[in-house]
Design an enzyme around this catalytic site. Structure first.
Site, short mmCIF file in Angstrom:
data_model
loop_
_atom_site.label_atom_id
_atom_site.label_comp_id
_atom_site.label_asym_id
_atom_site.label_seq_id
_atom_site.Cartn_x
_atom_site.Cartn_y
_atom_site.Cartn_z
N GLY A 147 0.86 -1.01 -0.10
CA GLY A 147 0.30 -0.15 0.05
C GLY A 147 1.51 1.00 -0.18
O GLY A 147 1.12 2.24 -0.83
N HIS A 148 1.75 0.73 1.30
CA HIS A 148 2.78 2.31 0.57
C HIS A 148 4.13 2.64 -0.43
O HIS A 148 3.85 4.42 -1.38
CB HIS A 148 3.97 1.86 1.77
CG HIS A 148 3.66 2.01 3.50
ND1 HIS A 148 3.11 1.03 4.18
CD2 HIS A 148 2.92 2.98 4.59
CE1 HIS A 148 3.05 1.13 4.87
NE2 HIS A 148 2.99 2.70 5.27
N GLY A 166 -3.15 7.81 1.15
CA GLY A 166 -4.13 6.73 0.51
C GLY A 166 -5.36 7.17 1.56
O GLY A 166 -6.40 7.49 2.07
P1 AMP Z 1 0.75 4.94 7.44
O1 AMP Z 1 2.21 4.57 7.45
O2 AMP Z 1 -0.30 3.79 8.29
O3 AMP Z 1 1.02 6.41 8.42
O4 AMP Z 1 0.58 5.10 6.33
C1 AMP Z 1 1.80 6.20 5.34
C2 AMP Z 1 0.62 6.97 3.66
O5 AMP Z 1 -0.06 5.51 3.55
C3 AMP Z 1 -0.99 7.14 4.35
O6 AMP Z 1 -0.73 8.32 3.52
C4 AMP Z 1 -1.61 6.27 4.92
O7 AMP Z 1 -2.94 6.21 4.33
C5 AMP Z 1 -1.24 5.32 3.22
N1 AMP Z 1 -1.97 3.90 3.38
C6 AMP Z 1 -1.76 2.81 4.49
N2 AMP Z 1 -2.28 1.98 4.24
C7 AMP Z 1 -2.36 1.83 2.65
C8 AMP Z 1 -2.83 0.83 2.40
N3 AMP Z 1 -3.21 -0.23 2.34
N4 AMP Z 1 -3.14 1.00 0.88
C9 AMP Z 1 -2.76 2.43 -0.01
N5 AMP Z 1 -2.46 3.52 1.37
C10 AMP Z 1 -2.14 2.75 2.18
#
Ligand code: AMP
Length: 282
Positions: free
Chosen positions: A36-37, A149
């Site tokens: 996702g990231h 995301g």
């Molecule tokens: P985090 O590390 O959880 O703060 O996420 C960093 C970025 O990655 C944020 O903008 C999230 O929304 C995005 N993100 C997290 N999980 C996913 C996913 N499964 N698909 C797409 N983007 C994601």
């Protein structure tokens, strides 16, 4: 990939490239990277000349100390993954680098309802802390495009409001949620799920999907469908549901007509791991 730990070094490097390497894309993360990231990095790579990723587990957005302490750290693997997808720059600051004067926020923005409902109710102070660090990071990186995301639906609504309130000259690009084969939204927290919790976790996306189908079939009123979704998730022993709501996709207020753009949002603790997910319904 270049790695910077100090703000002054990163700023100096970015200033030297500013005019040549435009547009500049930025992907803020908390690490424990997954596909996702990486999809955000890939999108930035496609649309920008320079892509900066940050990894920083921000203490001020955690209202639960255990959640913060247990947040996964896979930095060695993260660096390999970022290198593989061709990320140009990784910003990897320490807590004291970002908060040299402590955590007090004198420039706090009042976002009102969008930050008080749903996650705001269950994680008091979360969006204040999130906005505080995003603003700091944006001031350092000064991107033309910010990639986030849909997975963190309310977060991107609050960041959009931050951009507007601070009159920042950048475009927020929202990328769709990447999911495991069975539908579970990818999340850094998923690695903390034991086998039984992992099996249960799929019920969140399954229920969101069920609600979406019910809305498409137009057989019941929205509040009946919402109630079904809530009861469905509550029926599983082991799922500790925090909320399951259908809201207006822009204002996050309850919906009064199916003509509105709708999103269903859910948060639940499973085996001590807090998971969130959402889905557009129309
Ligand atoms: P985090 O590390 O959880 O703060 O996420 C960093 C970025 O990655 C944020 O903008 C999230 O929304 C995005 N993100 C997290 N999980 C996913 C996913 N499964 N698909 C797409 N983007 C994601």
């Amino acid at each position: 990939m270049l790695i910077f730990k100090q703000i002054k070094d990163l700023k100096k490097h970015l200033q030297s490239t500013d005019n040549k390497e435009k547009p500049k894309g930025f992907v803020p993360t908390m690490g424990a990277l997954h596909e996702g990231h990486l999809s955000l990095i890939k999108r930035s790579k496609k649309e920008c000349k320079l892509t900066v990723c940050s990894i920083f587990v921000n203490p001020t957005q955690f209202n639960d100390k255990t959640d913060f302490d247990k947040y996964p750290n896979t930095i060695t693997q993260d660096i390999v993954l970022l290198n593989d997808v061709g990320c140009d720059i990784l910003f990897l600051p320490s807590v004291s680098e970002i908060y040299p004067d402590g955590f007090t926020d004198n420039t706090k923005i009042n976002f009102g309802f969008i930050a008080e409902t749903l996650e705001g109710e269950h994680r008091p102070g979360h969006f204040g802390g999130m906005a505080q660090v995003v603003e700091k990071l944006l001031k350092i990186v000064r991107p033309d495009k910010l990639y986030m995301g849909q997975k963190d639906y309310q977060q991107q609504i609050v960041v959009q409001a931050l951009i507007k309130k601070r009159k920042l000259n950048l475009k927020l690009v929202i990328c769709e949620t990447l999911r495991e084969k069975d539908g579970l939204a990818m999340s850094s927290r998923n690695i903390r799920l034991d086998a039984n919790s992992r099996k249960l976790a799929v019920e969140i996306s399954r229920t969101l999907q069920g609600v979406k189908e019910a809305v498409h079939q137009k057989k019941s009123e929205i509040y009946t469908i919402e109630d079904w979704g809530r009861k469905q998730l509550e029926s599983f022993k082991g799922i500790d549901l925090e909320y399951f709501d259908i809201r207006n996709a822009e204002t996050l207020r309850s919906v009064s007509s199916t003509n509105e753009k709708m999103v269903a949002l859910a948060a639940a603790k499973i085996g001590g791991v807090r998971l969130i997910d959402n889905m557009f319904l129309n």
